[in-house]
Design an enzyme around this catalytic site. Structure first.
Site, PDB file in Angstrom:
ATOM      1  N   SER A   7      36.570  24.691  57.327  1.00 48.78           N
ATOM      2  CA  SER A   7      36.846  26.046  57.796  1.00 48.78           C
ATOM      3  C   SER A   7      35.587  26.876  57.594  1.00 48.78           C
ATOM      4  O   SER A   7      34.694  26.485  56.823  1.00 48.78           O
ATOM      5  CB  SER A   7      38.027  26.632  57.012  1.00 48.78           C
ATOM      6  OG  SER A   7      37.850  26.424  55.631  1.00 48.78           O
ATOM      7  N   GLU A   9      33.994  30.917  57.148  1.00 45.83           N
ATOM      8  CA  GLU A   9      34.325  32.316  56.811  1.00 45.83           C
ATOM      9  C   GLU A   9      33.332  33.291  57.449  1.00 45.83           C
ATOM     10  O   GLU A   9      32.132  33.047  57.474  1.00 45.83           O
ATOM     11  CB  GLU A   9      34.289  32.447  55.279  1.00 45.83           C
ATOM     12  CG  GLU A   9      34.644  33.827  54.782  1.00 45.83           C
ATOM     13  CD  GLU A   9      34.770  33.847  53.268  1.00 45.83           C
ATOM     14  OE1 GLU A   9      35.494  33.006  52.703  1.00 45.83           O
ATOM     15  OE2 GLU A   9      34.126  34.711  52.640  1.00 45.83           O
ATOM     16  N   ASP A 100      37.826  43.068  44.272  1.00 49.15           N
ATOM     17  CA  ASP A 100      37.095  43.865  43.273  1.00 49.15           C
ATOM     18  C   ASP A 100      36.810  45.226  43.871  1.00 49.15           C
ATOM     19  O   ASP A 100      36.146  45.307  44.901  1.00 49.15           O
ATOM     20  CB  ASP A 100      35.730  43.215  42.963  1.00 49.15           C
ATOM     21  CG  ASP A 100      35.875  41.880  42.278  1.00 49.15           C
ATOM     22  OD1 ASP A 100      36.550  41.828  41.242  1.00 49.15           O
ATOM     23  OD2 ASP A 100      35.309  40.893  42.790  1.00 49.15           O
ATOM     24  N   PHE A 207      23.854  37.551  45.294  1.00 46.82           N
ATOM     25  CA  PHE A 207      25.273  37.174  45.390  1.00 46.82           C
ATOM     26  C   PHE A 207      25.715  36.444  44.128  1.00 46.82           C
ATOM     27  O   PHE A 207      26.801  36.672  43.605  1.00 46.82           O
ATOM     28  CB  PHE A 207      25.512  36.223  46.567  1.00 46.82           C
ATOM     29  CG  PHE A 207      25.472  36.882  47.916  1.00 46.82           C
ATOM     30  CD1 PHE A 207      25.603  38.258  48.057  1.00 46.82           C
ATOM     31  CD2 PHE A 207      25.339  36.113  49.070  1.00 46.82           C
ATOM     32  CE1 PHE A 207      25.575  38.854  49.309  1.00 46.82           C
ATOM     33  CE2 PHE A 207      25.309  36.695  50.316  1.00 46.82           C
ATOM     34  CZ  PHE A 207      25.425  38.065  50.438  1.00 46.82           C
TER      35      PHE A 207
END
Ligand SMILES: Cc1cc2nc3c(=O)[nH]c(=O)nc-3n(C[C@H](O)[C@H](O)[C@H](O)COP(=O)(O)OP(=O)(O)OC[C@H]3O[C@@H](n4cnc5c(N)ncnc54)[C@H](O)[C@@H]3O)c2cc1C
Length: 275
Positions: A7, A9, A100, A207
């Site tokens: 998959s 994103e 978050d 990140f």
């Protein structure tokens, strides 16, 4: 090798130009025939419409797509409204998260953790949705201990999740150990490995600091040694990440979920080497 589930994103674009660019990216990635695309959701609902618009557009193009849904800052009523919107658009899968909020916002809302969101989704919508949740082979940065985090993960699965996707990592052993411990704790659902292609070392470092993913020292040093030589960074990243994916699949990972950052090239290159 049998083709594993995979998959891809995206994040919802914020501008008309970003939307156009994502369409082009998607057209390229669709050729790889992923099982589905997923679209992130800004915590606190900041991208709610963009997430839904992107998912519905992907589905209109004939591909399966899953919105992410984060519950932090939300109320039962606001989450119910979003779930009903997903249902009205015939969306059958989603990725359920706590999310978050930006620092200074506190937590607020009526949901504290993702297990409460999964429970709520099941109570409200039964088996309508295939629910994926997040997993952290290198431990979620706010967890008190790896065991505590594993217990939270198991609680979240037992609340009714169908599968999990991991945070990205560059240490396959962390994934293998985590999945083994989850199995011992009774989790039988697939735990798909989240894969972050390496294309830009500054961005990757940023990140990784935020989400607690470790960049092993040898990878960090190699990346630093290439300086601004992006071609070498990409070639090295492709080798390292492809080799890790091969190891993960050979070791029993049921699938791979690519964090594409709305770019087609790196995910395509890795995938083409794997199949
Ligand atoms: C595949 C994936 C997709 C993501 N997509 C998005 C996105 O679209 N939008 C977004 O904002 N963020 C996204 N994130 C980031 C995610 O929201 C953050 O990592 C967030 O900090 C935790 O979300 P969670 O659902 O894993 O939380 P939780 O499972 O609730 O865990 C959060 C922390 O609380 C602890 N905990 C959990 N349950 C309990 C409990 N009952 N009691 C005590 N402690 C508990 C856990 O150990 C952990 O430290 C994604 C992450 C992944 C891996």
């Amino acid at each position: 090798m049998t083709t594993p589930d995979f998959s891809i994103e995206f994040f919802p674009p914020k501008t008309a130009e970003g939307t156009e660019k994502l369409r082009a990216t998607r057209a390229k990635l669709a050729e790889l025939k992923p099982k589905y695309f997923s679209v992130t959701f800004g915590a606190g609902g900041t991208t709610q419409q963009g997430t839904l618009d992107t998912v519905t557009e992907i589905r209109r193009e004939g591909h399966d797509a899953a919105p992410h849904l984060s519950c932090v800052g939300g109320t039962r009523e606001s989450i119910r409204t979003i779930l009903n919107e997903f249902k009205a658009n015939d969306i059958r899968r989603l990725v359920a998260l706590r999310g978050d909020l930006p620092s200074g916002y506190g937590m607020g809302g009526e949901f504290r953790y993702a297990n409460e969101l999964v429970e709520f989704i099941r109570a409200e919508t039964g088996d309508w949705f295939h629910i994926e949740v997040a997993a952290y082979p290198e431990m979620h940065p706010q967890a008190r201990s790896p065991q505590d985090d594993l217990n939270s993960f198991v609680r979240k699965m037992n609340a009714g999740a169908n599968a999990a996707i991991t945070q990205y990592f560059y240490n396959a052993d962390a994934y293998f150990r985590f999945t083994e411990e989850a199995r011992k704790a009774g989790v039988t659902a697939p735990i798909v490995a989240g894969i972050m292609p390496i294309t830009n070392s500054t961005q990757l470092q940023r990140f990784s600091e935020m989400c607690g993913a470790e960049i092993p020292r040898w990878i960090r040093l190699k990346l630093a040694s290439y300086g601004d030589d992006t071609a070498s960074i990409k070639a090295f990243g492709l080798d390292v990440v492809t080799a890790m994916c091969e190891r993960l699949l050979a070791g029993g990972a049921p699938g791979l979920h690519f964090y594409s950052l709305n770019q087609a090239a790196a995910t395509t290159a890795i995938w083409q080497r794997l199949v």
